[in-house]
Design a protein around this motif. Sequence first.
Motif, PDB file in Angstrom:
ATOM      1  N   MET A  62     -24.131   5.843  55.591  1.00  0.00           N
ATOM      2  CA  MET A  62     -23.490   5.754  54.436  1.00  0.00           C
ATOM      3  C   MET A  62     -22.637   7.088  54.273  1.00  0.00           C
ATOM      4  SD  MET A  62     -26.538   3.888  52.187  1.00  0.00           S
ATOM      5  CE  MET A  62     -25.225   3.240  50.940  1.00  0.00           C
ATOM      6  N   SER A  63     -21.598   6.924  53.434  1.00  0.00           N
ATOM      7  CA  SER A  63     -20.886   7.904  53.223  1.00  0.00           C
ATOM      8  C   SER A  63     -21.300   8.744  52.012  1.00  0.00           C
ATOM      9  CB  SER A  63     -19.354   7.507  53.190  1.00  0.00           C
ATOM     10  OG  SER A  63     -19.102   6.711  52.146  1.00  0.00           O
ATOM     11  N   GLN A  64     -20.926   9.905  51.889  1.00  0.00           N
ATOM     12  CA  GLN A  64     -21.308  10.789  50.713  1.00  0.00           C
ATOM     13  C   GLN A  64     -20.355  10.249  49.592  1.00  0.00           C
ATOM     14  OE1 GLN A  64     -20.348  15.021  49.865  1.00  0.00           O
ATOM     15  NE2 GLN A  64     -22.444  15.098  50.459  1.00  0.00           N
ATOM     16  N   PRO A  65     -20.787  10.309  48.467  1.00  0.00           N
ATOM     17  CA  PRO A  65     -20.121   9.983  47.164  1.00  0.00           C
ATOM     18  C   PRO A  65     -18.840  10.938  47.053  1.00  0.00           C
ATOM     19  CG  PRO A  65     -21.998  10.831  46.398  1.00  0.00           C
ATOM     20  CD  PRO A  65     -22.186  10.501  47.867  1.00  0.00           C
ATOM     21  N   LEU A  66     -17.808  10.527  46.597  1.00  0.00           N
ATOM     22  CA  LEU A  66     -16.649  11.571  46.298  1.00  0.00           C
ATOM     23  C   LEU A  66     -17.124  12.354  45.292  1.00  0.00           C
ATOM     24  CD1 LEU A  66     -13.711  12.165  46.387  1.00  0.00           C
ATOM     25  CD2 LEU A  66     -13.245  10.394  44.446  1.00  0.00           C
ATOM     26  N   VAL A  67     -16.985  13.755  45.307  1.00  0.00           N
ATOM     27  CA  VAL A  67     -17.408  14.538  44.301  1.00  0.00           C
ATOM     28  C   VAL A  67     -16.201  15.132  43.676  1.00  0.00           C
ATOM     29  CG1 VAL A  67     -18.558  16.752  44.028  1.00  0.00           C
ATOM     30  CG2 VAL A  67     -19.395  15.093  45.905  1.00  0.00           C
ATOM     31  N   VAL A  68     -16.225  15.001  42.356  1.00  0.00           N
ATOM     32  CA  VAL A  68     -15.034  15.733  41.754  1.00  0.00           C
ATOM     33  C   VAL A  68     -15.958  16.542  40.152  1.00  0.00           C
ATOM     34  CG1 VAL A  68     -13.632  13.807  41.898  1.00  0.00           C
ATOM     35  CG2 VAL A  68     -14.922  13.580  40.002  1.00  0.00           C
ATOM     36  N   ASP A  69     -15.088  17.626  40.079  1.00  0.00           N
ATOM     37  CA  ASP A  69     -15.600  18.582  39.069  1.00  0.00           C
ATOM     38  C   ASP A  69     -14.915  18.746  37.906  1.00  0.00           C
ATOM     39  OD1 ASP A  69     -13.765  19.776  40.246  1.00  0.00           O
ATOM     40  OD2 ASP A  69     -15.284  21.768  41.250  1.00  0.00           O
ATOM     41  N   THR A  70     -13.797  17.957  37.598  1.00  0.00           N
ATOM     42  CA  THR A  70     -12.888  18.076  36.681  1.00  0.00           C
ATOM     43  C   THR A  70     -12.652  16.763  35.796  1.00  0.00           C
ATOM     44  OG1 THR A  70     -10.754  17.586  37.873  1.00  0.00           O
ATOM     45  CG2 THR A  70     -11.618  19.772  37.818  1.00  0.00           C
ATOM     46  N   VAL A  71     -12.357  16.805  34.677  1.00  0.00           N
ATOM     47  CA  VAL A  71     -12.124  15.491  34.068  1.00  0.00           C
ATOM     48  C   VAL A  71     -10.817  14.827  34.423  1.00  0.00           C
ATOM     49  CG1 VAL A  71     -11.528  14.560  31.515  1.00  0.00           C
ATOM     50  CG2 VAL A  71     -13.225  16.384  31.908  1.00  0.00           C
ATOM     51  N   HIS A  75     -34.907  12.533  41.237  1.00  0.00           N
ATOM     52  CA  HIS A  75     -35.897  12.031  41.846  1.00  0.00           C
ATOM     53  C   HIS A  75     -35.764  10.514  41.809  1.00  0.00           C
ATOM     54  CE1 HIS A  75     -36.721  10.999  37.666  1.00  0.00           C
ATOM     55  NE2 HIS A  75     -36.706  12.379  37.444  1.00  0.00           N
ATOM     56  N   ASP A  76     -37.011   9.781  42.337  1.00  0.00           N
ATOM     57  CA  ASP A  76     -37.002   8.370  42.408  1.00  0.00           C
ATOM     58  C   ASP A  76     -36.739   7.485  41.294  1.00  0.00           C
ATOM     59  OD1 ASP A  76     -37.718   8.732  45.198  1.00  0.00           O
ATOM     60  OD2 ASP A  76     -39.765   8.118  44.818  1.00  0.00           O
ATOM     61  N   GLY A  77     -36.881   8.190  40.242  1.00  0.00           N
ATOM     62  CA  GLY A  77     -36.430   7.610  38.938  1.00  0.00           C
ATOM     63  C   GLY A  77     -35.044   7.410  38.770  1.00  0.00           C
ATOM     64  N   HIS A  78     -34.370   8.766  38.964  1.00  0.00           N
ATOM     65  CA  HIS A  78     -32.900   8.496  38.687  1.00  0.00           C
ATOM     66  C   HIS A  78     -32.244   7.399  40.010  1.00  0.00           C
ATOM     67  CE1 HIS A  78     -33.588  12.863  37.287  1.00  0.00           C
ATOM     68  NE2 HIS A  78     -32.928  12.448  36.488  1.00  0.00           N
ATOM     69  N   ILE A  79     -32.687   7.524  40.958  1.00  0.00           N
ATOM     70  CA  ILE A  79     -32.411   6.762  41.877  1.00  0.00           C
ATOM     71  C   ILE A  79     -32.593   5.384  41.699  1.00  0.00           C
ATOM     72  CG2 ILE A  79     -32.631   5.965  44.531  1.00  0.00           C
ATOM     73  CD1 ILE A  79     -31.491   8.818  43.888  1.00  0.00           C
ATOM     74  N   ARG A 115     -19.075  -0.509  40.863  1.00  0.00           N
ATOM     75  CA  ARG A 115     -18.997   1.074  41.224  1.00  0.00           C
ATOM     76  C   ARG A 115     -19.805   1.768  40.269  1.00  0.00           C
ATOM     77  NH1 ARG A 115     -17.263  -0.935  44.890  1.00  0.00           N
ATOM     78  NH2 ARG A 115     -15.077  -0.612  45.925  1.00  0.00           N
ATOM     79  N   CYS A 116     -20.531   2.818  40.802  1.00  0.00           N
ATOM     80  CA  CYS A 116     -21.370   3.541  40.122  1.00  0.00           C
ATOM     81  C   CYS A 116     -20.939   5.210  40.267  1.00  0.00           C
ATOM     82  CB  CYS A 116     -22.821   3.641  40.606  1.00  0.00           C
ATOM     83  SG  CYS A 116     -24.066   4.652  40.126  1.00  0.00           S
ATOM     84  N   GLU A 147     -27.581   8.349  50.076  1.00  0.00           N
ATOM     85  CA  GLU A 147     -28.562   7.323  50.495  1.00  0.00           C
ATOM     86  C   GLU A 147     -28.726   6.008  49.416  1.00  0.00           C
ATOM     87  OE1 GLU A 147     -32.490   9.471  50.603  1.00  0.00           O
ATOM     88  OE2 GLU A 147     -31.641  10.541  52.151  1.00  0.00           O
ATOM     89  N   ALA A 148     -28.636   6.325  48.003  1.00  0.00           N
ATOM     90  CA  ALA A 148     -28.371   5.123  47.208  1.00  0.00           C
ATOM     91  C   ALA A 148     -27.312   4.493  47.033  1.00  0.00           C
ATOM     92  CB  ALA A 148     -28.956   5.855  45.657  1.00  0.00           C
ATOM     93  N   GLY A 149     -26.438   4.992  47.630  1.00  0.00           N
ATOM     94  CA  GLY A 149     -24.975   4.083  47.500  1.00  0.00           C
ATOM     95  C   GLY A 149     -23.908   4.348  46.391  1.00  0.00           C
ATOM     96  N   ALA A 150     -24.388   5.244  45.601  1.00  0.00           N
ATOM     97  CA  ALA A 150     -23.226   5.697  44.467  1.00  0.00           C
ATOM     98  C   ALA A 150     -21.858   6.320  45.177  1.00  0.00           C
ATOM     99  CB  ALA A 150     -23.853   7.048  43.754  1.00  0.00           C
ATOM    100  N   GLN A 151     -21.128   5.784  44.507  1.00  0.00           N
ATOM    101  CA  GLN A 151     -19.550   5.856  44.995  1.00  0.00           C
ATOM    102  C   GLN A 151     -18.878   7.321  44.436  1.00  0.00           C
ATOM    103  OE1 GLN A 151     -20.603   2.850  43.433  1.00  0.00           O
ATOM    104  NE2 GLN A 151     -20.293   1.878  45.408  1.00  0.00           N
ATOM    105  N   LEU A 152     -19.286   7.907  43.240  1.00  0.00           N
ATOM    106  CA  LEU A 152     -18.713   8.875  42.775  1.00  0.00           C
ATOM    107  C   LEU A 152     -19.665   9.980  42.008  1.00  0.00           C
ATOM    108  CD1 LEU A 152     -16.135  10.578  41.839  1.00  0.00           C
ATOM    109  CD2 LEU A 152     -16.068   9.043  39.819  1.00  0.00           C
ATOM    110  N   ALA A 153     -19.776  11.465  42.297  1.00  0.00           N
ATOM    111  CA  ALA A 153     -20.398  12.283  41.638  1.00  0.00           C
ATOM    112  C   ALA A 153     -19.631  13.201  40.738  1.00  0.00           C
ATOM    113  CB  ALA A 153     -21.191  13.028  42.708  1.00  0.00           C
ATOM    114  N   PHE A 154     -19.812  13.039  39.486  1.00  0.00           N
ATOM    115  CA  PHE A 154     -19.056  13.982  38.637  1.00  0.00           C
ATOM    116  C   PHE A 154     -19.870  15.431  38.210  1.00  0.00           C
ATOM    117  CE2 PHE A 154     -17.630  14.762  33.882  1.00  0.00           C
ATOM    118  CZ  PHE A 154     -16.645  15.477  34.355  1.00  0.00           C
TER     119      PHE A 154
END
Length: 285
Positions: A1-10, A37-41, A53-54, A87-94
Amino acid sequence: MSQPLVVDTVPGLRAQIREWRREGLSVAMVPTMGALHDGHISLVGAALATADRCVVSIFVNPAQFAPTEDLDKYPRQLARDLDRLTEAGAQLAFTPTVSEMYPAGFATKISVGGPSSGLESDFRPTFFEGVATVVAKLFLQALPDYAIFGEKDYQQLCVVRKLCRDLDLPVDIVGAPTVRDAHGLAMSSRNAYLDAAELDVARQLNVILRQTAAALAAGADENGVTGKATAALLEAGFDSVDYVAARESLTLTSWRRDGDGRLLAAAWLGRTRLIDNVEVSSFIP
């Protein structure tokens, strides 16, 4: 699986979400402070079951920490968090910086009444103001269709729902069940602070709460059983107990014996503060 896109600006966040909108995709958001942790996942799983999308925000929010609390030592492990999101399949990390969220001159705060009164607010009087402000900003930045929050932070969940209702924020708030370890301890980033002996004590919190909730549902006196729960926690090895209290499940006003409720607690082990809650069924004589 690919890493989520990571953005750090609005602007970066909004650009990606605009692209998803053009594709006709729905968006769910999972606000976090990282140290996943597993709760977040499980929240990511709920988001992906709810929307196309997540997006997961990772931001240790200084506005919800009092000067005496653990802001500096709060665990930060972005690389590991991104691996877990992959691993969880999220598409974007802010992953905004403090200056991105609170630029120079920032002076606005949001105060939510109702369910924010008492309990956590008695011991952390600035906490929900910090939560409401950052959550409102995240919702306005991302404009998600849904936002997923865990029931472990039950009072926070009620406050966020009240925030959205009162300000007409067009976000559907979804509460997800608390994830626990094999011994019943609620998953929390702060569990990492506990040594083996403290973990054994911490695992008694949920046991005592469930026993107390069962007693309430069977008709026991509320003040009597919550007092016994406090004594039981101290006997189990907790250093102090901030509260054990029964509340109405939606408004967090005083629990009525003919309605469903929540039994909530906060207790200290050394320098670590643990919270938990369980359902209380209505009493039917």
